[in-house]
Write an enzyme that holds these catalytic residues in place. Structure first.
Site, PDB file in Angstrom:
ATOM      1  N   GLU A 177     -10.084   2.861  -4.909  1.00 57.04           N
ATOM      2  CA  GLU A 177      -9.718   4.166  -4.560  1.00 57.04           C
ATOM      3  C   GLU A 177      -8.561   4.937  -5.477  1.00 57.04           C
ATOM      4  O   GLU A 177      -7.389   5.620  -4.810  1.00 57.04           O
ATOM      5  CB  GLU A 177      -9.159   4.650  -3.223  1.00 57.04           C
ATOM      6  N   HIS A 191      -2.987   3.466  -4.647  1.00 55.77           N
ATOM      7  CA  HIS A 191      -2.163   3.027  -3.453  1.00 55.77           C
ATOM      8  C   HIS A 191      -0.963   2.569  -3.630  1.00 55.77           C
ATOM      9  O   HIS A 191      -0.621   1.560  -2.943  1.00 55.77           O
ATOM     10  CB  HIS A 191      -3.367   2.175  -2.835  1.00 55.77           C
ATOM     11  N   ASP A 211       0.814  -1.004   0.040  1.00 55.06           N
ATOM     12  CA  ASP A 211       0.043  -0.259  -0.064  1.00 55.06           C
ATOM     13  C   ASP A 211       1.028   1.279  -0.121  1.00 55.06           C
ATOM     14  O   ASP A 211       2.353   0.879  -0.111  1.00 55.06           O
ATOM     15  CB  ASP A 211      -1.078   0.210   1.048  1.00 55.06           C
TER      16      ASP A 211
HETATM   17  C1  TNX Z   1     -10.571   1.892   2.393  1.00 54.62           C
HETATM   18  S1  TNX Z   1     -11.576  -0.514   1.352  1.00 54.62           S
HETATM   19  C2  TNX Z   1      -9.578   1.320   1.769  1.00 54.62           C
HETATM   20  C3  TNX Z   1      -8.603   1.134   2.581  1.00 54.62           C
HETATM   21  C4  TNX Z   1      -8.389   1.801   4.015  1.00 54.62           C
HETATM   22  C5  TNX Z   1      -9.667   1.480   4.572  1.00 54.62           C
HETATM   23  C6  TNX Z   1     -10.159   2.141   6.100  1.00 54.62           C
HETATM   24  C7  TNX Z   1     -10.541  -0.291   0.425  1.00 54.62           C
HETATM   25  C8  TNX Z   1     -10.530  -1.027  -0.657  1.00 54.62           C
HETATM   26  N1  TNX Z   1      -9.808   0.718   0.551  1.00 54.62           N
HETATM   27  O1  TNX Z   1      -7.315   1.646   1.881  1.00 54.62           O
HETATM   28  O2  TNX Z   1      -7.522   1.090   4.855  1.00 54.62           O
HETATM   29  O3  TNX Z   1     -10.845   2.182   3.711  1.00 54.62           O
HETATM   30  O4  TNX Z   1     -11.209   1.516   6.732  1.00 54.62           O
END
Ligand code: TNX
Length: 696
Positions: free
Chosen positions: A324, A260, A193
């Site tokens: 994301e 990420h 990440d």
């Molecule tokens: C969203 S869920 C994210 C993560 C974070 C999380 C925290 C997802 C696929 N991405 O990068 O850690 O929320 O709850």
């Protein structure tokens, strides 16, 4: 003599007593019938018997033996024999005993306990059930029972984020052990990440020397060079994979792409979008702008990495993230835009879908299946997601329904319900995490299958999974507390037929399950199952956890606080925009002074390109203030407490102010004013957070 008589009397009482309650098994088996026989007691002479040449039976027998050694006084021998005697525990592969790849038949009758199953996995789950039966009461009595069992879903997973904070391999083993005793079978291991790359890839050494390390920022404790991080060596990973396999758990590695990927790009800047200066491996949480470029060499790099990943993880599924993705760099880049035109793709979301589909085909050509978060199916332009890709849906019903209707297999990993980084109750003794409360009961009562799916569509739902993100769970013991007991609810929802799920029944069985946790050394949360408040009110000072946010739609975080003055609380509840706390129904008749204890936390959350700036109410003094307003967010200011001179990261202070009592009962709004904070700016001012308030 007396003791012996007492013992006899007890034994007599047990044998005439009708069965009071069915065995407290978690997850509850598909079918369980209690017999009328007396069952039998396990003694030192009890043998675990397996037929010759039955390796699967032998392994499950050994597992039971080891588990009993670890958790009870029972020391049983495993014997290879065709001959069964009364008092034996028997394991045997048996094609006809049950149907399904994970099914088993467990019978205790005529003084023999037997586990039969058509597969090694079934035998294993039978041994888990036997272990549960034998740990239900001290001493080890088996009552007559017939259990015909198989799971509702094939995918019963837990995800652990080892990128934000890394855990020891010893802890990962325990994590896997605890999954096994709940019949969970997929360990989704989040290994890369923005904040760190955690898997040794021999071909690209900078992943280990650069991408695996970030600066340690409070509250993290760094090494002697002030760094935080590390990585799992390939040898360690092989060990973990084998350890999991012995417990019928498949490890699903995740390398999060193409967003990420700050750590990856920090190590290999050529993978980033040209024209953007790569950021160092970040110590911030949240949404970062870094994204991979879409050039050929980037795909070669990924394929080389995946070749090593596939060699380490023999399971069918490889997770490529896809969540994301901040597409603003793609949007701004002439190269990326040219590539999009060449591909006939007009929106960036569809470019991500193309990117992921391409990797999905690469994995499929090696007999593997890509799994990705549900953003991988978004996008307007033509060309769907590669049909072989599995969608892991964290966006809930809509994302899952879209995937299923598009013909994709889907795993329900819905936020916030299956996000184990949410609190289980408002308590100072709970670990930090999101402030929303996802109680054991809520998790248990949620049906993972999206409403309105037809029967064929439902077959695409592979199962469900709990997510343990670790931004704020920097300690292993916090992870355990956040995951348990809620993972037991996930396990049961994943295993037990839907019509057999009953919260009151589950809750009573969990009392026994928690005694097993003590035998295992598993320190689960003791928050109330329904998430009701567990801290007794403190008449002297009210912790921020006992307040709410002014806007009920705010989601915030329960954070740890810097070690400080006696009387302060260990946790504060904060949010990253419009910081404002509400205390309802406060009797002000005798009050004339208020004290507010504040801590300043580092502002360590990136808010993303869409809304990067954290907003605060306009300040009256240069460094802002905490305004206490009456009854409304824009109500009259009862007292205003300036924050002047208070800007150190770890500082805490008690602000105090006198006021004239307005009399009566009021709602108090604690509004933080100040300059807005641009989350992209590395020189950000810290975030003031209320630790407690006190009226005098
Ligand atoms: C969203 S869920 C994210 C993560 C974070 C999380 C925290 C997802 C696929 N991405 O990068 O850690 O929320 O709850």
């Amino acid at each position: 003599m007396k003791a012996a008589v007492f013992g006899l009397a007890l034994a007599g009482a047990v044998s005439v007593m009708p069965a009071l309650a069915a065995p407290a098994l978690v997850p509850l088996p598909a079918e369980m019938r209690e017999g009328s026989g007396a069952g039998f007691d396990i003694a030192a002479a009890t043998r675990i018997v397996v037929p010759p040449h039955d390796k699967a039976a032998w392994q499950s027998a050994r597992y039971l033996q080891a588990k009993l050694l670890q958790t009870t006084q029972l020391r049983l021998g495993v014997v290879v024999s065709h001959k069964i005697r009364p008092g034996d525990i028997v394991f045997a592969l048996d094609k006809k005993a049950a149907q399904g790849t994970e099914a088993y038949l467990l019978r205790v009758a005529d003084g023999v306990a037997s586990v039969r199953a058509p597969s090694a996995a079934g035998l294993f789950y039978g041994s888990v059930t036997l272990w549960q039966l034998l740990t239900e009461t001290p001493g080890g009595h088996l009552g007559d029972v017939t259990i015909t069992d198989h799971p509702r879903f094939g995918w019963r997973g837990l995800m652990l984020d080892s990128a934000r904070h890394m855990q020891s391999t010893a802890y990962i083993e325990r994590f896997i052990d605890w999954m096994a005793v709940h019949k969970l079978n997929r360990f989704h291991w989040h290994l890369a990440d923005d904040q760190g790359w955690r898997i040794e890839i021999k071909r690209y050494p900078r992943l280990m020397s650069v991408a695996a390390w970030r600066q340690a920022v409070w509250p993290d404790v760094g090494d002697k060079n002030g760094r935080y991080g590390g990585f799992y060596t390939q040898a360690e990973i092989r060990h973990i994979v084998a350890y999991a396999k012995a417990r019928h758990i498949t490890v699903v590695p995740e390398i999060d792409l193409p967003g990420h990927s700050t750590a990856l790009i920090a190590a290999y800047p050529k993978l980033g979008v040209a024209g953007f200066k790569p950021e160092p491996v970040t110590a911030d949480w949240g949404l970062l702008p870094e994204v991979l470029n879409v050039e050929e060499p980037t795909f070669h790099f990924i394929e080389n990495v995946l070749t090593e990943v596939m060699a380490l993880f023999p399971g069918r599924y490889i997770h490529l993230g896809g969540d994301e993705v901040d597409t603003s760099q793609w949007h701004a880049s002439p190269q990326v835009q040219a590539k999009m035109r060449a591909l006939g793709i007009s929106d960036e979301a569809a470019l991500e879908r193309w990117f992921i589909s391409r990797i999905s085909r690469f994995l499929a050509s090696h007999g593997r299946r890509l799994v990705g978060w549900d953003e991988i199916q978004e996008g307007e332009s033509a060309g769907g997601l590669d049909p072989q890709a599995v969608v892991m849906s964290w966006h809930g019903g809509d994302g899952a329904a879209k995937a299923v209707n598009g013909g994709h297999d889907v795993i329900i990993a819905q936020a916030p319900i299956y996000y184990l980084d949410n609190s289980q109750a408002r308590s100072q003794s709970e670990p930090p995490g999101w402030s929303d409360i996802m109680s054991l009961k809520r998790v248990y009562q949620n049906d993972p299958v999206p409403a309105g799916l037809g029967d064929t569509a439902k077959e695409h739902v592979l199962g469900l999974q709990g997510q343990m993100w670790t931004e704020r769970a920097r300690k292993e013991e916090w992870i355990t507390t956040l995951v348990y007991p809620r993972a037991a609810a996930i396990a049961e929802v994943g295993w037990t037929p839907r019509e057999k799920l009953s919260w009151p029944d589950f809750e009573s069985r969990m009392a026994v399950q928690k005694s097993r946790y003590r035998l295992l050394g598993l320190k689960a949360s003791d928050a109330a199952g329904d998430g009701s408040t567990v801290d007794p009110p403190d008449p002297a000072r009210k912790s921020s956890l006992a307040l709410s946010f002014c806007d009920p739609n705010t989601t915030g975080f329960v954070q740890e606080t810097p070690a400080g003055a006696a009387g302060d609380f260990a946790r504060v509840m904060t949010t990253y925009s419009y910081s404002c706390w509400l205390d309802k129904g406060v009797d002000l008749s005798n009050a004339r002074r208020i004290e507010i204890s504040l801590v300043h936390l580092p502002f360590n959350q990136r808010l993303g390109s869409a809304h990067p700036v954290a907003k605060f109410a306009p300040p009256r003094t240069p460094q802002g203030e905490i305004e206490v307003r009456l009854d409304r967010l824009d109500g009259p200011v009862l007292v205003s407490l300036p924050l002047a001179g208070f800007a150190d990261d770890k500082a805490r202070t008690v602000l105090s102010g006198e006021f004239t009592s307005p009399g009566g009962v009021h709602d108090l709004y604690f509004v933080t004013t100040g300059e807005d904070i641009d989350s992209r700016n590395t020189m950000r001012r810290p975030l003031p957070a209320i630790n407690w308030v006190s009226l005098h």
